[in-house]
Design a protein around this motif. Structure first.
Motif, PDB file in Angstrom:
ATOM      1  N   VAL A 226       3.851  -6.736  16.739  1.00 10.26           N
ATOM      2  CA  VAL A 226       3.441  -5.791  16.525  1.00 10.26           C
ATOM      3  C   VAL A 226       2.123  -6.062  15.614  1.00 10.26           C
ATOM      4  O   VAL A 226       1.255  -5.596  14.668  1.00 10.26           O
ATOM      5  N   ARG A 227       2.035  -7.675  15.378  1.00 10.67           N
ATOM      6  CA  ARG A 227       0.628  -8.162  14.361  1.00 10.67           C
ATOM      7  C   ARG A 227      -1.298  -8.113  15.512  1.00 10.67           C
ATOM      8  O   ARG A 227      -1.228  -7.537  16.439  1.00 10.67           O
ATOM      9  N   GLY A 228      -2.001  -6.591  14.658  1.00  5.26           N
ATOM     10  CA  GLY A 228      -2.629  -6.392  15.526  1.00  5.26           C
ATOM     11  C   GLY A 228      -2.595  -4.885  15.215  1.00  5.26           C
ATOM     12  O   GLY A 228      -4.033  -4.125  14.834  1.00  5.26           O
ATOM     13  N   ARG A 229      -1.472  -4.053  14.975  1.00  7.07           N
ATOM     14  CA  ARG A 229      -1.123  -2.971  15.480  1.00  7.07           C
ATOM     15  C   ARG A 229      -1.247  -1.996  13.878  1.00  7.07           C
ATOM     16  O   ARG A 229      -0.726  -1.027  14.571  1.00  7.07           O
ATOM     17  N   PHE A 230       0.298  -2.871  13.217  1.00  9.98           N
ATOM     18  CA  PHE A 230       1.193  -2.900  12.404  1.00  9.98           C
ATOM     19  C   PHE A 230       0.153  -3.373  10.871  1.00  9.98           C
ATOM     20  O   PHE A 230       0.227  -4.459  10.981  1.00  9.98           O
ATOM     21  N   THR A 231      -0.026  -2.322   9.797  1.00 12.17           N
ATOM     22  CA  THR A 231      -0.327  -2.584   8.489  1.00 12.17           C
ATOM     23  C   THR A 231       1.130  -2.508   6.886  1.00 12.17           C
ATOM     24  O   THR A 231       1.131  -1.282   7.273  1.00 12.17           O
ATOM     25  N   ILE A 232       1.296  -3.470   6.919  1.00 12.08           N
ATOM     26  CA  ILE A 232       2.080  -3.997   5.781  1.00 12.08           C
ATOM     27  C   ILE A 232       1.569  -3.710   4.300  1.00 12.08           C
ATOM     28  O   ILE A 232       1.012  -4.570   3.667  1.00 12.08           O
ATOM     29  N   SER A 233       1.734  -2.574   3.193  1.00 12.81           N
ATOM     30  CA  SER A 233       0.923  -2.913   1.912  1.00 12.81           C
ATOM     31  C   SER A 233       2.159  -1.804   0.735  1.00 12.81           C
ATOM     32  O   SER A 233       2.925  -1.589   1.471  1.00 12.81           O
ATOM     33  N   GLN A 234       1.279  -1.845   0.247  1.00 12.43           N
ATOM     34  CA  GLN A 234       1.921  -1.416  -1.003  1.00 12.43           C
ATOM     35  C   GLN A 234       1.528  -1.111  -2.273  1.00 12.43           C
ATOM     36  O   GLN A 234       0.408  -1.651  -2.516  1.00 12.43           O
ATOM     37  N   ASP A 235       1.595   0.307  -2.923  1.00  7.07           N
ATOM     38  CA  ASP A 235       1.604   0.482  -3.997  1.00  7.07           C
ATOM     39  C   ASP A 235       2.580   0.344  -5.349  1.00  7.07           C
ATOM     40  O   ASP A 235       3.298   0.915  -5.307  1.00  7.07           O
ATOM     41  N   ASN A 236       2.198  -0.713  -5.942  1.00  6.29           N
ATOM     42  CA  ASN A 236       2.625  -0.882  -6.916  1.00  6.29           C
ATOM     43  C   ASN A 236       2.767   0.366  -7.756  1.00  6.29           C
ATOM     44  O   ASN A 236       3.815   0.514  -8.534  1.00  6.29           O
ATOM     45  N   ALA A 237       2.116   0.924  -7.798  1.00  5.61           N
ATOM     46  CA  ALA A 237       2.401   1.910  -9.252  1.00  5.61           C
ATOM     47  C   ALA A 237       3.534   3.044  -9.412  1.00  5.61           C
ATOM     48  O   ALA A 237       3.889   4.027  -9.716  1.00  5.61           O
ATOM     49  N   LYS A 238       3.326   3.263  -7.644  1.00  2.93           N
ATOM     50  CA  LYS A 238       4.427   4.296  -6.885  1.00  2.93           C
ATOM     51  C   LYS A 238       6.006   3.589  -6.966  1.00  2.93           C
ATOM     52  O   LYS A 238       6.235   4.493  -6.033  1.00  2.93           O
ATOM     53  N   ASN A 239       5.678   2.790  -6.835  1.00  4.61           N
ATOM     54  CA  ASN A 239       6.732   1.955  -6.019  1.00  4.61           C
ATOM     55  C   ASN A 239       6.838   1.780  -5.037  1.00  4.61           C
ATOM     56  O   ASN A 239       8.419   3.021  -3.924  1.00  4.61           O
ATOM     57  N   THR A 240       6.184   2.003  -4.045  1.00  2.00           N
ATOM     58  CA  THR A 240       6.456   2.555  -2.517  1.00  2.00           C
ATOM     59  C   THR A 240       5.092   1.719  -1.254  1.00  2.00           C
ATOM     60  O   THR A 240       4.216   0.830  -2.013  1.00  2.00           O
ATOM     61  N   LEU A 241       6.427   1.497  -0.481  1.00  2.00           N
ATOM     62  CA  LEU A 241       6.582   0.448   0.491  1.00  2.00           C
ATOM     63  C   LEU A 241       5.382   1.252   1.824  1.00  2.00           C
ATOM     64  O   LEU A 241       6.121   2.195   1.835  1.00  2.00           O
ATOM     65  N   TYR A 242       4.478   1.324   2.593  1.00  2.00           N
ATOM     66  CA  TYR A 242       4.211   1.394   3.384  1.00  2.00           C
ATOM     67  C   TYR A 242       3.672   0.686   4.835  1.00  2.00           C
ATOM     68  O   TYR A 242       4.183  -0.542   4.457  1.00  2.00           O
ATOM     69  N   LEU A 243       4.121   1.363   6.255  1.00  2.00           N
ATOM     70  CA  LEU A 243       3.868   0.494   7.457  1.00  2.00           C
ATOM     71  C   LEU A 243       3.175   1.475   8.082  1.00  2.00           C
ATOM     72  O   LEU A 243       3.424   2.762   8.652  1.00  2.00           O
ATOM     73  N   GLN A 244       2.232   1.242   8.363  1.00  2.61           N
ATOM     74  CA  GLN A 244       0.997   1.810   8.754  1.00  2.61           C
ATOM     75  C   GLN A 244       0.828   0.900  10.396  1.00  2.61           C
ATOM     76  O   GLN A 244       1.121  -0.166  10.775  1.00  2.61           O
ATOM     77  N   MET A 245       1.175   2.302  11.477  1.00  2.48           N
ATOM     78  CA  MET A 245       1.485   1.894  12.665  1.00  2.48           C
ATOM     79  C   MET A 245       0.383   2.454  13.588  1.00  2.48           C
ATOM     80  O   MET A 245       0.720   3.786  13.895  1.00  2.48           O
ATOM     81  N   ASP A 246      -0.316   2.149  14.624  1.00  2.00           N
ATOM     82  CA  ASP A 246      -0.957   2.098  15.186  1.00  2.00           C
ATOM     83  C   ASP A 246      -1.063   1.758  16.275  1.00  2.00           C
ATOM     84  O   ASP A 246      -0.297   1.126  16.932  1.00  2.00           O
ATOM     85  N   ASN A 247      -2.056   2.714  17.839  1.00  2.66           N
ATOM     86  CA  ASN A 247      -1.605   2.263  18.948  1.00  2.66           C
ATOM     87  C   ASN A 247       0.025   1.705  19.104  1.00  2.66           C
ATOM     88  O   ASN A 247       0.225   1.364  19.882  1.00  2.66           O
ATOM     89  N   LEU A 248       0.938   2.876  19.035  1.00  2.00           N
ATOM     90  CA  LEU A 248       2.157   3.256  18.802  1.00  2.00           C
ATOM     91  C   LEU A 248       2.849   2.438  20.395  1.00  2.00           C
ATOM     92  O   LEU A 248       2.341   3.377  21.300  1.00  2.00           O
ATOM     93  N   LYS A 249       3.548   2.317  20.922  1.00  2.00           N
ATOM     94  CA  LYS A 249       4.202   1.508  22.682  1.00  2.00           C
ATOM     95  C   LYS A 249       5.969   2.567  22.429  1.00  2.00           C
ATOM     96  O   LYS A 249       6.789   2.164  21.347  1.00  2.00           O
ATOM     97  N   PRO A 250       5.971   2.762  23.927  1.00  2.00           N
ATOM     98  CA  PRO A 250       7.689   3.232  24.125  1.00  2.00           C
ATOM     99  C   PRO A 250       8.509   1.805  23.519  1.00  2.00           C
ATOM    100  O   PRO A 250       9.303   2.245  22.938  1.00  2.00           O
TER     101      PRO A 250
END
Length: 129
Positions: free
Chosen positions: A63-87
């Motif tokens: 997934v390297r180069g396609r997915f991005t993990i991030s966090q918003d500590n103020a919202k206590n939320t973890l994210y995973l942005q997934m681009d160029n998804l494959k089957p």
């Protein structure tokens, strides 16, 4: 009681994008590791990405180069942005938390996964060709 709740899954065509969210409640650890894992039908659970309280990230090679993990500590939320998804990205996606410790070097291995104490219920991602 620590609780993790994922959202944002769905169905998308190949090359499309989705953003997963994981809302965390019930803890105030200043040191931690959080991660995204996935499990396809009849397959074992595998690591996707991790991030620690210093913002250090790590990705599985698939997934390297396609997915991005991030966090918003103020919202206590973890994210995973997934681009160029494959089957082959089709799976149930889970977020996991490891409070009071940084990410283990083997976070994506079966033994490394056991160090994550808390898991969400998962959100389904389906990618069609």
């Amino acid at each position: 009681q620590v609780q993790l709740e994922e959202s944002g899954g769905g169905s998308v065509q190949a090359s499309g994008s989705l953003r997963l969210s994981c809302t965390v409640s019930g803890w105030t650890a200043s040191t931690y590791c959080m991660g995204w894992f996935r499990q396809a039908p009849e397959m074992g659970r595998e690591g996707v990405a991790t991030i620690d309280s210093n913002g250090h990230t790590n990705y599985d090679g698939s997934v390297r180069g396609r997915f991005t993990i991030s966090q918003d500590n103020a919202k206590n939320t973890l994210y995973l942005q997934m681009d160029n998804l494959k089957p082959e990205d089709t799976a149930m996606y889970y977020c996991a938390a490891r409070p009071r410790y940084y990410c283990p070097y083997d976070a994506f291995s079966p033994s490394g996964r056991t160090t994550f104490a808390y898991w969400g219920q998962g959100t389904q991602v389906t990618v069609s060709s």
